[in-house]
Motif scaffolding. Structure first.
Motif, PDB file in Angstrom:
ATOM      1  N   PHE A 138       0.831  -1.201   0.000  1.00  0.00           N
ATOM      2  CA  PHE A 138       0.000   0.000   0.000  1.00  0.00           C
ATOM      3  C   PHE A 138       0.865   1.251   0.000  1.00  0.00           C
ATOM      4  O   PHE A 138       0.388   2.326   0.361  1.00  0.00           O
ATOM      5  CB  PHE A 138      -0.917   0.002   1.229  1.00  0.00           C
ATOM      6  CG  PHE A 138      -2.114  -0.894   1.110  1.00  0.00           C
ATOM      7  CD1 PHE A 138      -3.371  -0.365   0.811  1.00  0.00           C
ATOM      8  CD2 PHE A 138      -1.993  -2.256   1.271  1.00  0.00           C
ATOM      9  CE1 PHE A 138      -4.473  -1.193   0.702  1.00  0.00           C
ATOM     10  CE2 PHE A 138      -3.076  -3.091   1.157  1.00  0.00           C
ATOM     11  CZ  PHE A 138      -4.334  -2.564   0.873  1.00  0.00           C
ATOM     12  N   SER A 139       2.120   1.120  -0.379  1.00  0.00           N
ATOM     13  CA  SER A 139       3.022   2.260  -0.359  1.00  0.00           C
ATOM     14  C   SER A 139       2.465   3.401  -1.202  1.00  0.00           C
ATOM     15  O   SER A 139       2.153   3.222  -2.377  1.00  0.00           O
ATOM     16  CB  SER A 139       4.403   1.856  -0.884  1.00  0.00           C
ATOM     17  OG  SER A 139       4.963   0.841  -0.080  1.00  0.00           O
ATOM     18  N   GLY A 140       2.310   4.567  -0.583  1.00  0.00           N
ATOM     19  CA  GLY A 140       1.792   5.725  -1.286  1.00  0.00           C
ATOM     20  C   GLY A 140       0.302   5.703  -1.507  1.00  0.00           C
ATOM     21  O   GLY A 140      -0.234   6.559  -2.224  1.00  0.00           O
ATOM     22  N   LYS A 141      -0.397   4.752  -0.919  1.00  0.00           N
ATOM     23  CA  LYS A 141      -1.850   4.630  -1.127  1.00  0.00           C
ATOM     24  C   LYS A 141      -2.559   4.731   0.217  1.00  0.00           C
ATOM     25  O   LYS A 141      -1.992   4.551   1.272  1.00  0.00           O
ATOM     26  CB  LYS A 141      -2.197   3.271  -1.743  1.00  0.00           C
ATOM     27  CG  LYS A 141      -1.454   2.929  -3.014  1.00  0.00           C
ATOM     28  CD  LYS A 141      -1.797   1.510  -3.419  1.00  0.00           C
ATOM     29  CE  LYS A 141      -0.926   1.034  -4.580  1.00  0.00           C
ATOM     30  NZ  LYS A 141      -1.187  -0.381  -4.904  1.00  0.00           N
ATOM     31  N   HIS A 191       0.670   5.691   5.380  1.00  0.00           N
ATOM     32  CA  HIS A 191      -0.674   5.160   5.544  1.00  0.00           C
ATOM     33  C   HIS A 191      -1.158   5.454   6.965  1.00  0.00           C
ATOM     34  O   HIS A 191      -0.426   5.226   7.934  1.00  0.00           O
ATOM     35  CB  HIS A 191      -0.677   3.652   5.289  1.00  0.00           C
ATOM     36  CG  HIS A 191      -2.041   3.063   5.145  1.00  0.00           C
ATOM     37  ND1 HIS A 191      -2.902   2.912   6.205  1.00  0.00           N
ATOM     38  CD2 HIS A 191      -2.702   2.584   4.062  1.00  0.00           C
ATOM     39  CE1 HIS A 191      -4.021   2.368   5.790  1.00  0.00           C
ATOM     40  NE2 HIS A 191      -3.928   2.164   4.484  1.00  0.00           N
ATOM     41  N   PRO A 192      -2.382   5.979   7.133  1.00  0.00           N
ATOM     42  CA  PRO A 192      -2.826   6.391   8.477  1.00  0.00           C
ATOM     43  C   PRO A 192      -2.909   5.258   9.492  1.00  0.00           C
ATOM     44  O   PRO A 192      -2.910   5.517  10.698  1.00  0.00           O
ATOM     45  CB  PRO A 192      -4.210   6.992   8.225  1.00  0.00           C
ATOM     46  CG  PRO A 192      -4.637   6.468   6.896  1.00  0.00           C
ATOM     47  CD  PRO A 192      -3.389   6.277   6.107  1.00  0.00           C
ATOM     48  N   ARG A 193      -2.965   4.011   9.022  1.00  0.00           N
ATOM     49  CA  ARG A 193      -3.010   2.892   9.949  1.00  0.00           C
ATOM     50  C   ARG A 193      -1.728   2.077   9.957  1.00  0.00           C
ATOM     51  O   ARG A 193      -1.690   0.977  10.509  1.00  0.00           O
ATOM     52  CB  ARG A 193      -4.211   1.979   9.648  1.00  0.00           C
ATOM     53  CG  ARG A 193      -5.513   2.500  10.240  1.00  0.00           C
ATOM     54  CD  ARG A 193      -6.649   1.489  10.104  1.00  0.00           C
ATOM     55  NE  ARG A 193      -7.080   1.327   8.734  1.00  0.00           N
ATOM     56  CZ  ARG A 193      -6.871   0.237   8.011  1.00  0.00           C
ATOM     57  NH1 ARG A 193      -6.244  -0.799   8.530  1.00  0.00           N
ATOM     58  NH2 ARG A 193      -7.298   0.189   6.753  1.00  0.00           N
ATOM     59  N   ALA A 196     -10.081   2.328   1.480  1.00  0.00           N
ATOM     60  CA  ALA A 196     -11.382   2.693   2.033  1.00  0.00           C
ATOM     61  C   ALA A 196     -11.466   2.351   3.505  1.00  0.00           C
ATOM     62  O   ALA A 196     -12.048   3.076   4.311  1.00  0.00           O
ATOM     63  CB  ALA A 196     -12.483   1.980   1.263  1.00  0.00           C
ATOM     64  N   ALA A 197     -10.850   1.243   3.865  1.00  0.00           N
ATOM     65  CA  ALA A 197     -10.887   0.817   5.267  1.00  0.00           C
ATOM     66  C   ALA A 197     -10.221   1.852   6.158  1.00  0.00           C
ATOM     67  O   ALA A 197     -10.696   2.158   7.251  1.00  0.00           O
ATOM     68  CB  ALA A 197     -10.206  -0.533   5.426  1.00  0.00           C
ATOM     69  N   ALA A 198      -9.102   2.405   5.684  1.00  0.00           N
ATOM     70  CA  ALA A 198      -8.403   3.401   6.480  1.00  0.00           C
ATOM     71  C   ALA A 198      -9.271   4.626   6.699  1.00  0.00           C
ATOM     72  O   ALA A 198      -9.379   5.166   7.798  1.00  0.00           O
ATOM     73  CB  ALA A 198      -7.108   3.804   5.787  1.00  0.00           C
ATOM     74  N   THR A 199      -9.927   5.083   5.636  1.00  0.00           N
ATOM     75  CA  THR A 199     -10.769   6.268   5.735  1.00  0.00           C
ATOM     76  C   THR A 199     -11.923   6.048   6.701  1.00  0.00           C
ATOM     77  O   THR A 199     -12.200   6.872   7.576  1.00  0.00           O
ATOM     78  CB  THR A 199     -11.314   6.638   4.339  1.00  0.00           C
ATOM     79  OG1 THR A 199     -10.213   6.780   3.454  1.00  0.00           O
ATOM     80  CG2 THR A 199     -12.102   7.936   4.402  1.00  0.00           C
ATOM     81  N   SER A 200     -12.585   4.908   6.577  1.00  0.00           N
ATOM     82  CA  SER A 200     -13.732   4.643   7.442  1.00  0.00           C
ATOM     83  C   SER A 200     -13.315   4.476   8.890  1.00  0.00           C
ATOM     84  O   SER A 200     -14.016   4.908   9.805  1.00  0.00           O
ATOM     85  CB  SER A 200     -14.479   3.396   6.963  1.00  0.00           C
ATOM     86  OG  SER A 200     -13.656   2.248   7.067  1.00  0.00           O
ATOM     87  N   PHE A 221       3.898   3.062  12.151  1.00  0.00           N
ATOM     88  CA  PHE A 221       4.620   4.302  12.427  1.00  0.00           C
ATOM     89  C   PHE A 221       3.657   5.451  12.696  1.00  0.00           C
ATOM     90  O   PHE A 221       3.843   6.223  13.648  1.00  0.00           O
ATOM     91  CB  PHE A 221       5.544   4.650  11.256  1.00  0.00           C
ATOM     92  CG  PHE A 221       6.316   5.920  11.469  1.00  0.00           C
ATOM     93  CD1 PHE A 221       7.405   5.951  12.332  1.00  0.00           C
ATOM     94  CD2 PHE A 221       5.951   7.096  10.822  1.00  0.00           C
ATOM     95  CE1 PHE A 221       8.112   7.131  12.544  1.00  0.00           C
ATOM     96  CE2 PHE A 221       6.656   8.265  11.028  1.00  0.00           C
ATOM     97  CZ  PHE A 221       7.734   8.292  11.888  1.00  0.00           C
ATOM     98  N   GLN A 222       2.625   5.585  11.868  1.00  0.00           N
ATOM     99  CA  GLN A 222       1.677   6.681  12.065  1.00  0.00           C
ATOM    100  C   GLN A 222       0.863   6.507  13.338  1.00  0.00           C
ATOM    101  O   GLN A 222       0.565   7.478  14.040  1.00  0.00           O
ATOM    102  CB  GLN A 222       0.749   6.794  10.843  1.00  0.00           C
ATOM    103  CG  GLN A 222       1.430   7.306   9.585  1.00  0.00           C
ATOM    104  CD  GLN A 222       1.962   8.723   9.735  1.00  0.00           C
ATOM    105  OE1 GLN A 222       1.422   9.533  10.477  1.00  0.00           O
ATOM    106  NE2 GLN A 222       3.048   9.036   9.024  1.00  0.00           N
ATOM    107  N   LEU A 223       0.506   5.273  13.666  1.00  0.00           N
ATOM    108  CA  LEU A 223      -0.219   5.023  14.911  1.00  0.00           C
ATOM    109  C   LEU A 223       0.657   5.333  16.123  1.00  0.00           C
ATOM    110  O   LEU A 223       0.196   5.906  17.120  1.00  0.00           O
ATOM    111  CB  LEU A 223      -0.695   3.574  14.970  1.00  0.00           C
ATOM    112  CG  LEU A 223      -1.830   3.195  14.010  1.00  0.00           C
ATOM    113  CD1 LEU A 223      -2.066   1.688  14.034  1.00  0.00           C
ATOM    114  CD2 LEU A 223      -3.112   3.941  14.362  1.00  0.00           C
TER     115      LEU A 223
END
Length: 862
Positions: A135-138, A190-192, A141-145, A195-197
């Motif tokens: 999912f690099s750079g992507k 990626h928001p999930r 829908a699951a992340a958004t929801s 590292f971001q978490l």
């Protein structure tokens, strides 16, 4: 230790928290001094007291006891915000890029997703990786929801089980396995992704918040975290830092998570696996490491194999539960060394039951006990108090003094039918019935039968010791045991043989484990420890052949190492991590070679280090992705392209012929092959990331989430002795510590040690003493909700009042050594009150270590 004592000399930066090695490990601390002298290494001491370790530090920071996660969490935030991280290491050697499942919620309110309030535990199903690909750079829908749900509130994000569901079932749903093909994002955007978490988790740990929790002024705190992270300033990867700790971290109701935070920092900065780096626990003298290696913990078998549970109906079921499957991004490789659990386990069963362990009976798996309850330290004493445990054998373990809550332990022993104590002195456990406050009438009514067995002291027996650095070293007896004193193994052997004779004569409900236990020693009544060591190493039970090299091990020969272990019953091994210590070449643990060709302190021919004589764990991470050392001056191992294998000054902790192009992860014991910034399902009970919780007794509510101040998984017992103090009555933070002049609880029987420290004392700040009208040497009472400790006041400036969330808070410290067993030299000077009269019987939900390092008291003049 991931590294070792001598390796500390190779570091550029030391963070010492939860330990005071200058006083408690003075011989080992010389290596920290070598690093300062020869490498100009910097030392940061973070402690509630200004200790002798602090006196050698470049920077000392006073911290409130029990607030370590806040300090370390803020360090993570600072490192990320200032780009002082090891980016290449982070992406390739940790799970920073792994994407976590939708529905996972961070503990903004103090609770992770899946908390079941009725059960007091978590359903960990959301603490898992997402199945998928690159999912690099992507985003998906699951992340958004998921993030929309988090914005709507915790309930919308599957945060907690609702009360109706909790009432129907208090047993969490068994968590699923880790997915074999993990979704990942190498850009770390990626928001999930982990590292971001992690970044979001510690964004709350600002310097201002850290100051409120720890009491460390913002400017001092920023100096400390800036200095520690300076090794990664401007992207430098050559320098390295180590983190050193001891029981000041472990003895909390969140102790495991403190250590986890340190590991995360070292992964974030790229310090694990490197000379001078790692996370280094200062284990107790001189064999605490060896005790845990040999299953001194109730929930493990030798070599840290998982203990069976009642649901393990047979060996196949047990192996399915305990053998991890690989879980990684598809293009990467993982050695997943615990996939060899069947080989380790079957070889252990063969060592235990010999010829009675056959393939047809699951190699005797059913002979193993399968406890269905918590058998950790605090539960043992609670069960004894409640009449569930009728007797105890205590060898070299003074349970009354160790505590916590000495009064509870004494009253538990009053209810036991019998007690066997093997010791070199009469201690407080064997004389519990003489504790202060017990009258002669009460003594007559105590029905417990006490058997005292004189044992040999450490200088009177041979055998091996395993130090903090995992070095297994053989020692020799200096003198024979005096009088009727016996070796510990002789006592255990002779008790076992008599019990076995009773089973042979009288039978029993299930005599098989006793009658079939392998006891093939030259002298059954006096087992030579050299033979025990050979049994732990393991041997071939049939001819073995290595298909790659053609090497043959004949039946009956000692094994060269654990790579030879089989799951078909053709090998036996008492502890897989110790395989290699006593081979056909002889005892490796008796070696005394002083050569050190690398100059790094490896000393490969001095004793032997588990596993495989490897001195630094995960040393593949000492090189970049191409196999080139991060620092050419401290080369540990490297990829030799011409030879097609890893070579170096240490034993490679890696698949020897794995080309760097294969992208095999360096953390070979994890199914992911990488270090875990995020701890997924089945790893920890109380959360994938460490979160600051207050000690069970605290002067303040948790500033991060006042409605969930403490660790939600901490168990409180319900006996009359399990009392807890409120800050309204008990406002002073108390911590315990040890002195150089005393060793635990038994040197108080030695006149020379008593002359050095003739009486107990309590260290209190000058300001507190002034408020209370106390002067140095005044006798004072330290009172908790559980008991009273009496000693002289030692008024000092080494402890200072702190501002904790706007409230002035005092801290005091008291040594643990003196009790109610003493000698003539301290007659009249000692009130005979053990320190652990004060401490609460609550424990960390992972390691089950009691909370002895931060609790509330009040102080009065006696």
């Amino acid at each position: 230790m991931t590294n070792g004592w001598i390796d500390i000399k190779n570091t550029d930066m030391m963070l010492i928290m939860g330990g005071n090695p200058a006083e408690n490990h003075p011989c080992g601390f010389k290596w920290a001094m070598e690093a300062k002298r020869n490498r100009n290494a910097k030392l940061i001491s973070v402690d509630p007291r200004f200790t002798r370790t602090s006196s050698t530090a470049d920077l000392f920071v006073q911290i409130r006891a029990g607030s370590d996660i806040a300090f370390l969490g803020g360090l993570i935030r600072y490192a990320i915000a200032n780009n002082r991280i090891a980016k290449e290491y982070l992406v390739n050697y940790t799970n920073a890029a792994f994407i976590v499942k939708e529905g996972f919620k961070l503990p903004e309110d103090g609770l992770y997703s899946g908390f079941n309030s009725a059960a007091g535990s978590y359903d960990e199903s959301t603490w898992n990786y997402q199945e998928g690909g690159d999912f690099s750079g992507k985003t998906d829908a699951a992340a958004t929801s998921a993030h929309a749900a988090l914005a709507a509130g915790p309930a919308a994000a599957a945060g907690h089980a609702n009360p109706a569901q909790a009432a129907q079932s208090v047993t969490p749903t068994p968590p699923p396995m880790l997915p074999p093909n993990v979704a990942y994002d190498l850009t770390l955007q990626h928001p999930r992704c982990v590292f971001q978490l992690m970044k979001q988790q510690y964004s709350r740990y600002t310097p201002e918040t850290v100051e409120r929790i720890t009491g460390i002024p913002k400017d001092q705190y920023l100096k400390a975290v800036d200095l520690f992270t300076s090794i990664r300033k401007d992207g430098d990867m050559k320098k390295v830092a180590t983190i050193i700790y001891a029981v000041g971290w472990t003895q909390h109701s969140f102790g495991t998570q403190i250590i986890r935070t340190a590991a995360m920092i070292q992964l974030l900065l790229g310090n694990v696996g490197r000379a001078g780096g790692g996370v280094n626990a200062l284990r107790g003298h001189s064999n605490i490491q060896g005790a845990t290696d040999m299953a001194g913990l109730y929930d493990s078998l030798p070599g840290y194999l998982k203990a069976p549970v009642p649901d393990d109906k047979d060996l196949a079921t047990y192996l399915k539960r305990t053998t991890p499957g690989t879980s990684k991004p598809a293009p990467w490789n993982s050695m997943n060394y615990y996939a060899n659990t069947p080989q380790f386990m079957v070889s252990l069963l063969k060592s235990l039951y010999g010829d009675a362990a056959t393939k047809e009976n699951g190699f005797g798996f059913d002979y193993l006990p399968k406890p269905g309850q918590d058998c950790s330290w605090t539960h043992i004493w609670d069960d004894m108090y409640n009449g569930k445990i009728k007797g105890m054998m205590a060898f070299g373990m003074n349970g009354v003094m160790i505590g916590p809550d000495t009064n509870k332990n004494i009253n538990a022993l009053k209810k036991a039918d019998w007690l066997v104590v093997g010791e070199i002195y009469q201690d407080e456990t064997s004389e519990f019935w003489r504790a202060p406050g017990i009258t002669a009438e009460e003594q007559r009514n105590i029905k417990t039968t006490v058997y005292r067995l004189p044992c040999a002291g450490f200088a009177e027996k041979d055998g091996s010791m395993t130090n903090s650095a995992r070095w297994v070293t053989w020692k020799y007896a200096a003198v024979p045991p005096p009088g009727q004193a016996r070796l510990d193994q002789d006592i255990v052997a002779q008790i076992f043989l008599r019990v076995r004779d009773l089973y042979k004569r009288d039978g029993g409900k299930f005599p098989d484990p006793i009658l079939n236990l392998n006891w093939a020693y030259a002298d059954a009544d006096h087992p030579p420890l050299s033979q025990v060591a050979m049994e732990l190493n393991g041997k071939a039970l049939a001819d073995l052949k290595d298909g790659a090299t053609g090497e043959v091990i004949k039946a009956g020969q000692q094994l060269p190492g654990f790579a030879w272990l089989k799951d078909d019953g053709t090998t036996m091994c008492g502890n897989w991590i110790y395989s290699g210590m006593w081979t056909e070449a002889g005892s490796q643990i008796q070696r005394r070679g002083t050569e050190d060709p690398s100059g790094l302190g490896v000393y490969p021919n001095w004793a032997w280090s588990w596993p495989a004589n490897r001195r630094v764990l995960y040393n593949r991470a000492s090189c970049d992705v191409t196999g080139k050392p991060w620092d050419s001056d401290r080369k540990q191992i490297w990829w030799n392209e011409a030879a097609g294998k890893w070579v170096g000054n240490d034993v490679p902790d890696f698949k020897p012929d794995s080309n760097p192009k294969d992208h095999m992860g360096p953390f070979i014991m994890n199914p992911e092959g990488v270090g875990r910034l995020f701890a997924p399902i089945g790893v920890l009970a109380d959360g994938p990331f460490p979160e600051h919780y207050e000690p069970i007794e605290s002067p303040i509510k948790n500033p991060l989430h006042p409605d969930q101040s403490n660790n939600p998984l901490v168990k409180k017992f319900k006996t009359p002795y399990d009392k807890f103090g409120s800050p309204e009555e008990y406002s002073i933070v108390c911590t315990t510590y040890r002195l150089t002049e005393q060793y635990h609880y038994w040197t108080k029987n030695n006149p020379m040690n008593v002359q050095l420290i003739p009486e107990p004392f309590v260290e209190i700040p000058v300001e507190l003493a002034d408020e209370k009208g106390i002067r140095g040497t005044d006798k004072i009472k330290v009172i908790s909700a559980r008991g009273t400790y009496i000693a002289k006041a030692f008024v000092t400036r080494r402890l200072k009042p702190m501002m904790i969330d706007g409230k002035k808070v005092y801290q005091i410290g008291l040594p643990i050594h003196q009790g109610f067993r003493g000698i003539d030299e301290d007659e009249g000077r000692n009130a005979r009150t053990p320190a652990n009269l004060l401490t609460p019987a609550v424990a960390d939900p992972n390691a089950h270590t009691p909370e002895s390092k931060g609790f509330l008291v009040k102080v009065e003049k006696a």
